[in-house]
Write a protein that holds these residues in place. Sequence first.
Motif, short mmCIF file in Angstrom:
data_model
loop_
_atom_site.label_atom_id
_atom_site.label_comp_id
_atom_site.label_asym_id
_atom_site.label_seq_id
_atom_site.Cartn_x
_atom_site.Cartn_y
_atom_site.Cartn_z
N THR A 277 0.85 -1.06 0.04
CA THR A 277 0.00 0.06 -0.06
C THR A 277 0.85 1.20 0.10
N ARG A 278 0.10 2.42 -0.44
CA ARG A 278 0.84 3.87 -0.31
C ARG A 278 1.53 3.96 1.30
N ASP A 279 0.72 3.92 2.15
CA ASP A 279 1.31 4.14 3.54
C ASP A 279 2.39 3.20 4.02
N GLN A 280 2.60 1.95 3.32
CA GLN A 280 3.73 1.12 3.56
C GLN A 280 5.03 1.58 2.80
N TYR A 281 4.93 1.76 1.42
CA TYR A 281 5.94 2.15 0.68
C TYR A 281 6.47 3.75 1.08
N ARG A 282 5.50 4.39 1.73
CA ARG A 282 6.02 5.83 1.93
C ARG A 282 6.93 5.69 3.20
N ILE A 283 7.31 4.72 3.86
CA ILE A 283 8.32 4.77 5.00
C ILE A 283 9.62 4.62 4.42
N ILE A 284 9.87 4.14 3.16
CA ILE A 284 10.98 4.21 2.47
C ILE A 284 11.06 5.59 1.62
N THR A 285 10.12 6.08 1.03
CA THR A 285 10.33 7.26 0.08
C THR A 285 10.51 8.48 0.68
N TRP A 286 9.48 8.47 2.04
CA TRP A 286 9.30 9.93 2.61
C TRP A 286 10.45 10.17 3.36
N PRO A 287 11.33 9.17 3.86
CA PRO A 287 12.54 9.65 4.56
C PRO A 287 13.62 10.46 3.64
N HIS A 288 13.63 9.86 2.49
CA HIS A 288 14.55 10.41 1.40
C HIS A 288 14.16 11.95 1.28
N SER A 289 12.95 12.35 1.20
CA SER A 289 12.70 13.75 0.92
C SER A 289 12.86 14.54 2.26
N ALA A 290 12.39 14.04 3.39
CA ALA A 290 12.53 14.57 4.91
C ALA A 290 14.14 14.78 4.86
N GLY A 291 14.96 13.92 4.84
CA GLY A 291 16.43 14.04 5.04
C GLY A 291 17.13 15.19 4.24
N PHE A 292 16.44 15.31 2.89
CA PHE A 292 17.12 16.36 1.92
C PHE A 292 16.68 17.65 2.54
N LEU A 293 15.20 17.75 3.05
CA LEU A 293 14.77 19.34 3.64
C LEU A 293 15.50 19.73 4.95
N GLN A 294 15.77 18.55 5.63
CA GLN A 294 16.80 18.74 6.89
C GLN A 294 17.84 19.44 6.73
N LYS A 295 18.52 19.26 5.63
CA LYS A 295 19.90 19.59 5.36
C LYS A 295 19.75 20.86 4.44
N GLY A 296 18.82 21.59 4.45
CA GLY A 296 18.51 22.81 3.49
C GLY A 296 18.57 22.47 2.05
N ARG A 297 18.42 21.38 1.56
CA ARG A 297 18.26 20.89 0.08
C ARG A 297 17.06 20.93 -0.40
N PRO A 298 16.75 21.21 -1.52
CA PRO A 298 15.30 21.49 -2.25
C PRO A 298 14.67 19.91 -2.64
N ILE A 299 13.49 19.85 -2.73
CA ILE A 299 12.82 18.67 -3.34
C ILE A 299 11.81 18.89 -4.09
N ILE A 300 11.54 18.08 -5.15
CA ILE A 300 10.54 17.95 -6.00
C ILE A 300 9.82 16.64 -5.94
N THR A 301 8.31 16.59 -5.87
CA THR A 301 7.90 15.43 -6.10
C THR A 301 6.57 15.20 -6.90
N ILE A 302 6.33 14.11 -7.67
CA ILE A 302 5.43 13.89 -8.63
C ILE A 302 4.72 12.92 -7.96
#
Length: 476
Positions: A277-302
């Motif tokens: 499910t979407r909730d399940q795979y997000r525990i892999i994909t969302w930390p990627h984006s959150a980690g970038f943002l925490q370091k002041g790096r931008p993100i784009i999501t589709i």
Amino acid sequence: MVDVELIASGIPGMDELIGGLPEGELIIVAGGPGTGKTMLSAGFIYWGAVKYGQRGVYVSLSEDRETFMRNMRAVGYDFEKLEERGLFKFLDLLTLMETGTAELLKLIISETTSFKAQRLVVDSLTAIAQGVSNPRELRVFLHSLLSRIMRELNCTAILIEEVPFGEKGIGHGFEEFVASAVIVLEKDMIDDKFMRRIRIEKLRGSPVTNNRACFTLRSGFEVFPPYRHQKIENPKSLRPPRDPPNRYSTGIEDLDLHLGGYPKGSTALLEIDPRITRDQYRIITWPHSAGFLQKGRPIITIPGMGSNLRDVNAFYEAYAVTEEQRRISRHFLAASSIGHNPPQNIIPYDPNEGADAFISKLEDAAESLLKECGKPPLITVSMDSMEFNYGDEGTLKIVARLSAWTRRNEGLSLLVDKLTFPEISKRLASIATIHLKLTRKHGCLLLYGVKPRTTLYAVKLETEEGYYQTRLIPII
């Protein structure tokens, strides 16, 4: 149903799976060589003492005390300390095998009684059986064990049984009927990756909804029950791991450890089992984006098909994304899903305008963030939305341009593919620098690397620190 009280085994994940083990009863733990029988049984004794202060006796007919202690220390089971505290006793009865079952039983009963043990392991019935000529002796041994130790002392006992290679039955055909629980340990393979499985054949006193689960021997015996999402009220922001040298962090410390991070300028592919499910795979994909943002790096999501502003806000809330971090985020959503006057970081797109128009918007957004932040963005693309809206040719064109931009600007792209269009999936695998697969077995989320090749990892979501932390536990 027979009225049987259950006690917590204490083994990580086990009680969540089955609710506990029958108290004061006989439990059979069976399996082939190397399946983890000793580790499970030792874990039952160890955690019973550590968590609940219960005394335990381990009777060994197969290895001496020194070997047992050394093997247990290697996984963090400190039985010497438990001996010092008066909570553990090891009985090496290998030299008494020739005395017969009567003498063995007498000694086991005597030691267990005097020690006031609440947990007992006999390793193993198979070894005892090799020393008797009449199966009746085994029946007497089992019934005496039941009546004299378990029923009178209310001591819960595990009896280990070896299942020879190629055999499906357990033991001698009668112990399964005497036991209140039968647990079978097995080895298996998933896409040429080694896996371990626990199977609950019988559990008196409790219905078992899930009678199979994956487990590991990584740091002792640990069971992985079916994944259930845990929600945190008012979660804290992610504590991102450091970037590996000259690479980007995945946002998941364990994945960085095993993968080494992502090379700058790379395109990574995360292949998702359609059952996940979407909730399940997000525990892999969302930390990627959150980690970038925490370091002041931008993100784009589709995001994937059917996504809307609620999904974007769900990510913000789950990882406590600040207003400043939202300012350097861009999210592409179908114009039909967002209505009028969307937030400034939402980029509406119309699939009817074609792939070239989408590429232009995507590159403009990436260039704008690169200029503003001085750092290239992480671009995460859910491939199902691209495939549905732009077809094979348009999707491959978008991916080719995205990969070229990423490589040229030393950024990072993450393609999330749910295998909706198999032909495109094959092409993506050839384009990607890094190729990971997320699948599921017995309800457990499993991740492994195809490129580079890795072992199999169980995926867990921990929330004890007040934020979402994705953990990967090797299946070994």
